[in-house]
Design a protein around this motif. Structure first.
Motif, PDB file in Angstrom:
ATOM      1  N   ARG A 138      12.687  37.500  37.974  1.00  0.00           N
ATOM      2  CA  ARG A 138      13.352  38.299  39.015  1.00  0.00           C
ATOM      3  C   ARG A 138      13.114  39.795  38.855  1.00  0.00           C
ATOM      4  NH1 ARG A 138      19.208  35.360  39.387  1.00  0.00           N
ATOM      5  NH2 ARG A 138      18.422  33.332  40.028  1.00  0.00           N
ATOM      6  N   ILE A 192      10.331  41.144  38.445  1.00  0.00           N
ATOM      7  CA  ILE A 192       9.019  41.520  38.991  1.00  0.00           C
ATOM      8  C   ILE A 192       9.179  41.785  40.491  1.00  0.00           C
ATOM      9  CG2 ILE A 192       6.606  40.809  39.269  1.00  0.00           C
ATOM     10  CD1 ILE A 192       7.106  38.822  36.938  1.00  0.00           C
ATOM     11  N   GLU A 193       9.005  43.027  40.908  1.00  0.00           N
ATOM     12  CA  GLU A 193       9.240  43.371  42.320  1.00  0.00           C
ATOM     13  C   GLU A 193       8.136  42.844  43.229  1.00  0.00           C
ATOM     14  OE1 GLU A 193       9.133  45.748  40.021  1.00  0.00           O
ATOM     15  OE2 GLU A 193      11.119  46.698  39.940  1.00  0.00           O
ATOM     16  N   ASN A 194       6.905  42.892  42.752  1.00  0.00           N
ATOM     17  CA  ASN A 194       5.779  42.485  43.582  1.00  0.00           C
ATOM     18  C   ASN A 194       5.791  40.967  43.738  1.00  0.00           C
ATOM     19  OD1 ASN A 194       2.972  41.405  43.904  1.00  0.00           O
ATOM     20  ND2 ASN A 194       2.583  43.578  44.200  1.00  0.00           N
ATOM     21  N   TRP A 195       5.872  40.507  45.000  1.00  0.00           N
ATOM     22  CA  TRP A 195       6.069  39.083  45.242  1.00  0.00           C
ATOM     23  C   TRP A 195       4.895  38.248  44.734  1.00  0.00           C
ATOM     24  CZ3 TRP A 195       8.881  35.179  45.284  1.00  0.00           C
ATOM     25  CH2 TRP A 195       8.482  33.973  45.855  1.00  0.00           C
ATOM     26  N   ARG A 252       5.043  37.968  41.057  1.00  0.00           N
ATOM     27  CA  ARG A 252       6.190  37.161  40.660  1.00  0.00           C
ATOM     28  C   ARG A 252       5.908  35.676  40.902  1.00  0.00           C
ATOM     29  NH1 ARG A 252      11.845  36.147  43.312  1.00  0.00           N
ATOM     30  NH2 ARG A 252      12.793  35.112  41.565  1.00  0.00           N
ATOM     31  N   GLY A 261      23.573  25.675  39.034  1.00  0.00           N
ATOM     32  CA  GLY A 261      22.409  25.473  39.912  1.00  0.00           C
ATOM     33  C   GLY A 261      21.631  24.234  39.538  1.00  0.00           C
ATOM     34  N   MET A 299      12.100  18.083  36.107  1.00  0.00           N
ATOM     35  CA  MET A 299      12.799  18.188  37.390  1.00  0.00           C
ATOM     36  C   MET A 299      13.586  19.500  37.500  1.00  0.00           C
ATOM     37  SD  MET A 299      13.046  16.067  39.925  1.00  0.00           S
ATOM     38  CE  MET A 299      13.810  16.336  41.502  1.00  0.00           C
ATOM     39  N   ALA A 321      13.496  22.390  40.290  1.00  0.00           N
ATOM     40  CA  ALA A 321      14.687  22.830  41.024  1.00  0.00           C
ATOM     41  C   ALA A 321      14.846  24.346  40.949  1.00  0.00           C
ATOM     42  CB  ALA A 321      15.926  22.136  40.456  1.00  0.00           C
ATOM     43  N   LYS A 372      12.272  25.992  43.070  1.00  0.00           N
ATOM     44  CA  LYS A 372      12.675  25.897  44.481  1.00  0.00           C
ATOM     45  C   LYS A 372      13.709  26.977  44.792  1.00  0.00           C
ATOM     46  CE  LYS A 372      14.965  24.408  48.136  1.00  0.00           C
ATOM     47  NZ  LYS A 372      16.300  24.795  48.584  1.00  0.00           N
ATOM     48  N   GLU A 430      14.254  29.802  43.204  1.00  0.00           N
ATOM     49  CA  GLU A 430      13.746  31.167  43.069  1.00  0.00           C
ATOM     50  C   GLU A 430      12.775  31.549  44.181  1.00  0.00           C
ATOM     51  OE1 GLU A 430      14.777  33.488  40.678  1.00  0.00           O
ATOM     52  OE2 GLU A 430      16.284  31.947  40.379  1.00  0.00           O
ATOM     53  N   THR A 431      12.101  30.527  44.774  1.00  0.00           N
ATOM     54  CA  THR A 431      11.152  30.841  45.845  1.00  0.00           C
ATOM     55  C   THR A 431      11.738  30.532  47.218  1.00  0.00           C
ATOM     56  OG1 THR A 431      10.160  28.647  45.710  1.00  0.00           O
ATOM     57  CG2 THR A 431       9.120  30.368  44.406  1.00  0.00           C
ATOM     58  N   ASN A 432      12.906  29.919  47.198  1.00  0.00           N
ATOM     59  CA  ASN A 432      13.614  29.549  48.436  1.00  0.00           C
ATOM     60  C   ASN A 432      12.743  28.691  49.356  1.00  0.00           C
ATOM     61  OD1 ASN A 432      15.880  29.467  49.969  1.00  0.00           O
ATOM     62  ND2 ASN A 432      15.417  31.326  51.116  1.00  0.00           N
ATOM     63  N   TRP A 490      10.376  24.687  49.344  1.00  0.00           N
ATOM     64  CA  TRP A 490       9.849  23.522  48.616  1.00  0.00           C
ATOM     65  C   TRP A 490       8.344  23.582  48.500  1.00  0.00           C
ATOM     66  CZ3 TRP A 490      11.696  20.663  45.156  1.00  0.00           C
ATOM     67  CH2 TRP A 490      13.044  20.367  45.125  1.00  0.00           C
TER      68      TRP A 490
END
Lengths: 745, 49
Positions: free
Chosen positions: A404, A406-409, A412, A513, A706, A710, A713, A715-717, A719
């Motif tokens: 988190r 790392i600002e650059n997507w 990241r 989570g 798994m 999860a 999923k 962290e990247t919002n 699937w």
């Protein structure tokens, strides 16, 4: 009624922009959002001399007008769009006296947009402590602007700033830097194509990667006279512009900004010299890392053992206290082991984030990131990827969460996708048992083959992460740009409150989570392993009892019982010989028979459990995938372990332990049993060099976790990424394992 | 007692299954009345990181 003027406060992050805003507006401020986005909008009213009123807008912090985030694009859009409601009549650039050079970059860019601009040099109270002297008059002349020397901490300079704002009409709007010199021909054609537009504004619009949502880019009707440039050419020109601006800034600061080094020799300067040193910097970082990991392993082992034992006792207590039945079994074997599987990771996660938080709070992490950025960049990673990659050797879950920062997507995302390749602690039980089975105990230059194999697996994992990052960097077409501008905060003692809050938040986030998912999967797995639909499953007890009656126990169990009895008798005889016990011969026989019966019952129960598992839902699933795993040298039992260990890798060993009816998770016992397994087709040991190496490589590369999926999923919002990760890693692991087995068999 | 235990187990397993299906297979919009933001997380400007 006097006219209200629009004032925009803009500046680099951490320059005290909000403090200036607060002092200008007092309580006359409101906080909201920019329309349609979640960027905070702070605005307020300020009363200026001569009855003038100013509407002050506190823009999000930005390092330059070359935006990389939505926050920054909001600031830039407002400056570029003259039709915007809040377009400023005057811009105030807030700078920090210690970082004036970097701050002036943004100032010159805004000044070149021909907006009246005031420079505020904040934190003036630090000047004498840092040995800084400024020639304000000369600086004003060189920058062609007005300057307010402010100390928000000491509430100095705000009145002068208000005077300057009120007199904004007297400010010069002449640009500081002539950008057209970086490519005269290009700017000439630009001027001919858009004669009515401001050149620098056009240049900024052309070179933005992030779209400004409210600003529509209209198509050019006639662009025949305008020669467009490729993205790489534009980037090169942008670099030229940066150099040009810094040349201008350097030439000015050379005359106006002086630092007495003797006076500036503070703790920060000395520490920075050592901690970011080209050699010592890396050495210190390496030593700190070793210390952290050693501490994580050492300190975690005590609470982890405690948690393990507590849950085992709880499970035992449930089984002996509650009435026998399905629910009791579910609680003891499914729910408690599921919760235990989550809770056991808490110490590792808490300790890891405790250390990360301490490093961040103290200001050291910024130096590490700066240090490592050069090393990581060729692989498409950033300096900030180091922490997750290293954390991944403990567990990929907190490691993915650690991205988190790392600002650059793009960087990241690459870090998230490659982190599961690093050898996590859950792989260790699998590695240790397979290595012990298939790698001989010999030595090479004093190092054992087994230890070397383990080290090689760690290196393979790290290598796979780095190579994958390099490939992903080429493959992913995510628009992104990296301007590595790193704030070097002052060193400070970490605040216990902040550290505690971080550790609590991260741990809670993991437990609530991923924990729920792990628990749900554990319940389903238990159900699938404890139930079946075939007659063989339903009548397992009578079938196994009949078989034992006709053929006796399995050869392994017979050998095991005989071995345990001989050990018991030896120990008993020894005790009698030493007069520790006084037993009559009949008592000796009775005692031995009693133990034999207990062992026989235990063995029978194990064989029933094994038979039931083989014919349970999950057993049938294992048999169903046997054709798929056979080319890798595995049988259906390993197939089941592959399925169950999809929940967590370490489940592989416990699944095999159950399947092989060992009943104990002692490594040696499982090892012996696994060593005795015979491949039904080849009639050779199932775990040989070929199948063992194949399994090791499969677990080195496969996404058998798994919880990590999860977390990815979450962290990247989406699937999309965890599924892509799962498919790629599983396919890659399968192919590598297949090739290894086929070559070595 | 055995039957009661079985019923409870089936309910728990069912809930776990529903949870996993809801979590992984069904679209989130079925469970949330909140509008998805225009800018999806996973872009530089999503504001989530």
């Amino acid at each position: 009624m006097s006219k209200q003027i629009n004032v925009a406060l803009i500046g680099n992050p951490n320059t005290g922009k909000t403090s200036v805003f607060n002092q200008l507006t007092g309580l006359n401020q409101k906080v909201g959002n920019y329309p349609g986005i979640t960027v905070e909008k702070k605005e307020g009213i300020c009363k200026l001399p001569r009855g003038v009123k100013a509407h002050i807008l506190d823009l999000p912090g930005t390092y330059s007008l070359n935006t990389t985030s939505l926050d920054e694009s909001v600031a830039v859009e407002l400056l570029l769009n003259k039709n915007a409601k809040d377009h400023p009549d005057v811009a105030i650039v807030i700078s920090d006296v210690e970082n004036l050079k970097r701050n002036l970059f943004l100032f010159t860019q805004i000044k070149d947009l021909k907006i009246p601009t005031i420079l505020v040099i904040n934190m003036a109270d630090r000047m004498s402590r840092k040995g800084i002297t400024l020639d304000i008059d000369l600086l004003e002349k060189k920058l062609d602007t007005k300057i307010a020397l402010v100390s928000t901490r000491k509430k100095v300079g705000i009145d002068r700033l208000k005077e300057l704002i009120a007199d904004y009409k007297n400010l010069s709007v002449a640009p500081n830097v002539d950008t057209t010199v970086i490519a005269p021909e290009y700017f000439k054609s630009l001027r001919e194509t858009f004669p009515n537009e401001d050149l620098y504004k056009l240049w900024l619009v052309i070179t933005q990667d992030v779209n400004f949502m409210p600003l529509e880019k209209n198509l050019v009707k006639d662009s025949s006279s305008f020669n467009t440039k490729s993205k790489s050419e534009l980037k090169r020109l942008q670099q030229k512009e940066t150099i040009k601006r810094y040349q201008f800034i350097n030439s000015i600061l050379k005359e106006t900004y002086k630092v007495d080094i003797n006076a500036a020799k503070g703790l920060k300067a000395t520490l920075d010299k050592i901690l970011t040193h080209k050699i010592f910097g890396y050495l210190i970082f390496f030593v700190i890392l070793l210390t952290i990991f050693q501490a994580i392993y050492d300190w975690s082992s005590i609470p982890m053992d405690f948690i393990d034992e507590t849950f085992a006792s709880a499970s035992e207590w449930v089984k002996t206290t509650l009435p026998p039945g399905m629910l009791t079994n579910l609680i003891a074997e499914g729910i408690l082991s599921g919760i235990g599987g989550i809770v056991i990771f808490i110490p590792q996660i808490a300790f890891l984030f405790l250390f990360i938080s301490l490093l961040e709070e103290s200001g050291y992490m910024s130096r590490v990131v700066f240090l490592m950025d050069r090393v990581m960049r060729p692989f498409g990673l950033s300096g900030k990827s180091v922490v997750p990659l290293i954390s991944g050797t403990a567990c990929a879950i907190p490691a993915v969460m650690a991205t988190r920062t790392i600002e650059n997507w793009k960087e990241r995302l690459i870090t998230i996708l490659v982190t599961p390749f690093t050898t996590c602690s859950a792989r260790l039980p699998v590695y240790l048992i397979i290595i012990a089975l298939v790698i001989p105990e010999g030595r090479f230059f004093g190092l054992g083959y087994q230890a070397l194999t383990l080290m090689l697996l760690y290196l393979i994992g790290f290598g796979a992460a780095i190579i994958s990052a390099m490939v992903l960097n080429k493959v992913l077409t995510i628009k992104t740009r990296t301007f590595f501008v790193m704030e070097m905060p002052n060193y400070k003692l970490p605040l216990i409150k902040n550290v505690t809050y971080t550790v609590w938040e991260k741990t809670k986030s993991f437990v609530l989570g991923a924990g729920k998912i792990i628990l749900a999967i554990s319940i389903i797995l238990w159900f699938l392993g404890s139930n079946g639909f075939t007659d063989k499953y339903v009548n397992a007890e009578s079938i196994v009892e009949n078989r034992i009656e006709k053929e006796g126990l399995s050869s392994y169990n017979q050998e095991s019982i005989a071995y345990n009895l001989s050990i018991y008798q030896e120990s008993l005889n020894d005790s009698i010989a030493k007069n520790v016990y006084h037993l009559a011969p009949e008592q000796l026989i009775d005692s031995t028979n009693q133990l034999k019966q207990t062992l026989l019952d235990k063995a029978k129960n194990q064989e029933i459990a094994s038979y039931k598992l083989e014919n349970s839902y999950i057993g049938n699933m294992g048999k169903a995938i046997e054709p798929l795993v056979k080319p890798l040298g595995y049988d259906w039992k390993i197939g089941i372990a592959l399925i169950t260990s999809f929940a967590a890798r370490e489940v592989f060993v416990s699944t095999l332990a159950t399947i092989y009816s060992v009943g104990s998770d002692e490594e040696d016992t499982i090892k012996n049993r696994m060593a005795a397994e015979v491949n039904a087709d080849t009639k050779k040991p199932l775990f040989n060099l070929a199948s063992g190496i194949s399994l090791l490589l499969f677990y080195a590369f496969a996404m058998q976790c798994m919880s990590t999926l999860a977390i990815v999923k979450r962290e990247t919002n989406s699937w999309r990424w965890p599924l892509a990760q799962l498919v790629f890693m599983s396919l890659f692991a399968y192919i590598v394992a297949l090739v290894a087995y086929q070559i070595l068999k | 007692m055995e039957l009661f235990q079985q019923i409870v187990v089936y309910i728990i397993v069912g809930l776990a299954l529903v949870y996993l299906v809801g979590k992984f297979l069904l679209p989130r919009s079925l469970f949330s009345s909140k509008k998805r933001p225009k800018k999806v997380c996973g872009e530089d400007d999503c504001g989530c990181h």
